[in-house]
Design an enzyme around this catalytic site. Structure first.
Site, PDB file in Angstrom:
ATOM      1  N   THR A 175      -1.562  -2.498   7.831  1.00 14.68           N
ATOM      2  CA  THR A 175      -1.866  -3.920   7.826  1.00 14.68           C
ATOM      3  C   THR A 175      -0.597  -4.670   7.510  1.00 14.68           C
ATOM      4  OG1 THR A 175      -4.160  -3.676   7.180  1.00 14.68           O
ATOM      5  CG2 THR A 175      -3.114  -5.740   6.623  1.00 14.68           C
ATOM      6  N   ASN A 219      -0.011  10.376   9.652  1.00 13.65           N
ATOM      7  CA  ASN A 219      -1.293   9.944  10.201  1.00 13.65           C
ATOM      8  C   ASN A 219      -2.259  11.059  10.559  1.00 13.65           C
ATOM      9  OD1 ASN A 219      -1.002   7.062  10.170  1.00 13.65           O
ATOM     10  ND2 ASN A 219       0.714   7.417  11.545  1.00 13.65           N
ATOM     11  N   GLU A 274       6.074   3.846   9.959  1.00 11.72           N
ATOM     12  CA  GLU A 274       5.726   5.219   9.589  1.00 11.72           C
ATOM     13  C   GLU A 274       6.625   6.228  10.290  1.00 11.72           C
ATOM     14  OE1 GLU A 274       1.602   3.101   9.642  1.00 11.72           O
ATOM     15  OE2 GLU A 274       2.451   4.182  11.326  1.00 11.72           O
ATOM     16  N   LYS A 326       4.142  -7.139   3.382  1.00 11.41           N
ATOM     17  CA  LYS A 326       3.888  -5.701   3.277  1.00 11.41           C
ATOM     18  C   LYS A 326       3.553  -5.142   4.664  1.00 11.41           C
ATOM     19  CE  LYS A 326       0.517  -3.496   3.099  1.00 11.41           C
ATOM     20  NZ  LYS A 326      -0.486  -2.795   4.017  1.00 11.41           N
ATOM     21  N   SER A 372      -6.802  11.374   2.569  1.00  9.17           N
ATOM     22  CA  SER A 372      -7.033  10.693   1.293  1.00  9.17           C
ATOM     23  C   SER A 372      -7.833  11.613   0.390  1.00  9.17           C
ATOM     24  CB  SER A 372      -7.793   9.407   1.528  1.00  9.17           C
ATOM     25  OG  SER A 372      -9.040   9.686   2.088  1.00  9.17           O
ATOM     26  N   THR A 382       0.887  -1.165   0.000  1.00  7.68           N
ATOM     27  CA  THR A 382       0.000   0.000   0.000  1.00  7.68           C
ATOM     28  C   THR A 382       0.929   1.220   0.000  1.00  7.68           C
ATOM     29  OG1 THR A 382      -0.264  -0.164   2.404  1.00  7.68           O
ATOM     30  CG2 THR A 382      -2.005  -1.118   1.041  1.00  7.68           C
TER      31      THR A 382
END
Lengths: 400, 400
Positions: free
Chosen positions: B193, B395, B272, B182, B400, B160
């Protein structure tokens, strides 16, 4: 020691008016254990007939002061007592030297305040792992024992990097109830510490005072979280002088709940880098334990807290937190609300949901997340703040 | 979908050389469920005689795909099988529609790959709460079933916002072992995930394969943490085609441990905002459970992780995390090391400790924190990364 932090945007307008608690003497001083030019020590002296209750950190690496409080509280009983709090040095992880500092302070306070050594409680908050220069506290004991300090002075004297002093109070029949707290500012390399001291002149037996405090701490201080980290020094003490005589204890416990909740909320409002005050309410759980577990999982989730900082009504992250909590949950019975906006129900986004409605709620200073698990009647609420760049600034970039 | 993130500073130099696994066919395609112009679907087809084992998220709000995998794995047995993975849409919290998407994909894959429907496993990762446009996956099934993809293509097709493709492999006797993974990038409003697929041509009974995978997942993927949040979709599958015949199973399990650990570490290296790879080793515990609890409390602590980001050898926060872990600990027996530097011992800072030595270790890309509890012989290691402004950027600030 880091730069002075700006006053939290979530701070109340000012320090509240608090009632006088009969028999209680508050004293403050500048001991200079770490800070210069500010109040950093507070002494509360309680008269004959006083009972003291306490709730302390469950940390396995508790500070010497916490260990000392545990001893005093375990003895119970009533009589003269004293609470000494110093800010700037936590006296934590200082080995046997820390125990020695506590002993020296207790001896000093006992002499200065005319209190048995076995009834002197102490707290310390600030830098960890450095010896506490307790001689500086001993040097100002006479000034501390002279009393005459205001509630606001006392609240200021126990601050570390708190951006505002914290107080709350009320009346129950003829008795007064008032308290002060500090947390959760931080100075690298310190850890946040929550300290709170509540006083009343009601006459309440020590064992019942302890039971009430334990019950109400569980529903207030133990339901707030800033970053899920637990201090070595967390201390909440409740002292009753008895000088206003007996009260309706149910009414007292309700008032106590209100004061503890108010102080606990003020600590969240001063959370490091906080820009939003967040209420996480979970209903429809099978047990209160499950409701609390889900609320805490949401309130502690870095992904939920960063989404709130970004004013993003990110209900997917709420679903994730419900799932990881360990509580019983059923995807197809969940309902999630941001404020009054129903976002998800029956296992999917609600048909009438418009993201702009939830986004409008997220822009406010006060954010509410309500999850109904749809399984039972138990509920719980946890309060927290958002996770922002300010948190990283305070904890990563500032150095002592 | 957020801006493309720069390649993690902790990424390996390139994608590794991985061995061919006999009997396994890998196919990739551009389905376009969310992304455009990139590979986003992967199909692994396994021949007659194949066994499949799996470890899935414990989330109570697990995705439809995870529920489907649970069913397939519960049946056990050997035979042809297929694993279809799509990236961009998590098909999580999509109610009954999500179950319908999984059913449609399983039927389609069964037809295209000549595999019983009851042996088709699926995974999806990406945005949550939006219906999965599974027709787009069905439309590229022929291309997926044509096979011929490389390991690197397969690793790319399941990304992703990962900043690099992840693979690891090795040989055990005459058998090959190779896998891809991933995690843990994120696109708001997604959640991270972790997905991993490992293949071998060794012949190993399904029940023993499952036992090995469970044991080794516990010591690898279940010992990494980026932000303590658990996805609804975490999936680790291990498939054995059997075409290389039996192997020494102890040697196989050791090789499996190595491959899983390598993939798990790559996920941490793509955490992240990560700028440091952190190893938290706890020794001297009474039980392995206690050692793991302490290591996890340190690795999950926002205060420890921000201190590491600030290159601050903040051992006070390590003491705090030990204390809150719930494991048995004794302040006066703790020893703490940053790298090789002994910071604290016997309940206080070590007499010879110089902060500049520990600070030098903290400046590296690889940071090790070693806590010896001094109580027993059990130990555990957990791997994590630091908590930086980059985490908040990804975050909170990206939408999006």
């Amino acid at each position: 020691m880091g730069k002075a932090l700006p006053r939290s945007p979530l701070a109340p307008a000012g320090f509240p008016e608090l009632p006088e608690v009969r028999g209680l003497e508050l004293g403050v001083a500048e001991a200079g254990t770490r800070y210069r030019g500010r109040l950093d020590a507070m002494l509360a002296v309680l008269p004959e007939g006083s009972a003291v209750a306490g709730v302390l950190t469950r940390s396995a690496t508790a500070s010497s002061d916490v260990l000392g409080c545990r001893e005093v509280l375990a003895r119970g009983g009533t009589g003269r007592a004293a609470i000494l709090v110093s800010a700037g040095n936590a006296n934590a992880f200082t080995g046997k030297a820390g125990d020695g500092s506590v002993a020296a302070i207790r001896t000093g306070v006992a002499g200065a305040a005319g209190v048995p050594e076995a009834r002197v409680l102490t707290s310390a908050t600030g830098v960890i792992g450095e010896p506490l220069p307790h001689d500086r506290i001993l040097a100002v004991l006479d000034r501390l024992a002279a009393g005459g300090a205001s509630w606001e002075d006392a609240a200021n004297a126990i601050r570390t990097t708190d951006t505002f002093p914290k107080g709350a109070g009320g009346r129950v029949g003829g008795a007064a109830l008032a308290g002060i707290a500090k947390g959760s500012g931080m100075i690298a390399p310190d850890m946040a510490t929550m300290l709170a001291y509540v006083f009343t002149d009601a006459a309440i037996r020590a064992d019942r005072l302890q039971a009430m405090l334990a019950r109400q701490a569980a529903r207030t201080f133990n339901r707030i979280t800033v970053d899920s980290d637990t201090s070595t020094s967390d201390t909440l003490l409740l002292a009753a002088t008895g000088m206003a005589g007996p009260v309706d204890e149910a009414a007292f416990e309700e008032a106590l709940h209100g004061v503890l909740l108010d102080l606990a909320h003020q600590i969240v409002r001063d959370g490091e880098g906080a820009t939003k005050f967040v209420t996480v309410r979970v209903t429809g759980a099978e047990t209160e334990g499950d409701a609390e577990r889900v609320a805490r999982a949401i309130a502690d989730s870095p992904l939920v807290k960063t989404a709130i900082a970004g004013e993003d009504p990110n209900w997917g992250r709420v679903v994730m937190a419900v799932g990881k909590s360990g509580a019983r949950a059923d995807r197809d019975r969940l309902a999630i609300r941001f404020g009054d906006v129903l976002v998800a129900s029956d296992g999917w986004v609600h048909p009438g949901y418009r993201e702009e409605d939830a986004a409008a709620h997220m822009k406010g200073r006060e954010v509410t997340i309500h999850v109904n698990l749809g399984l039972g009647r138990a509920e719980a609420t946890v309060w927290t703040c958002d996770l922002t760049h300010g948190y990283i600034d305070i904890n990563a970039d500032y150095r002592s």
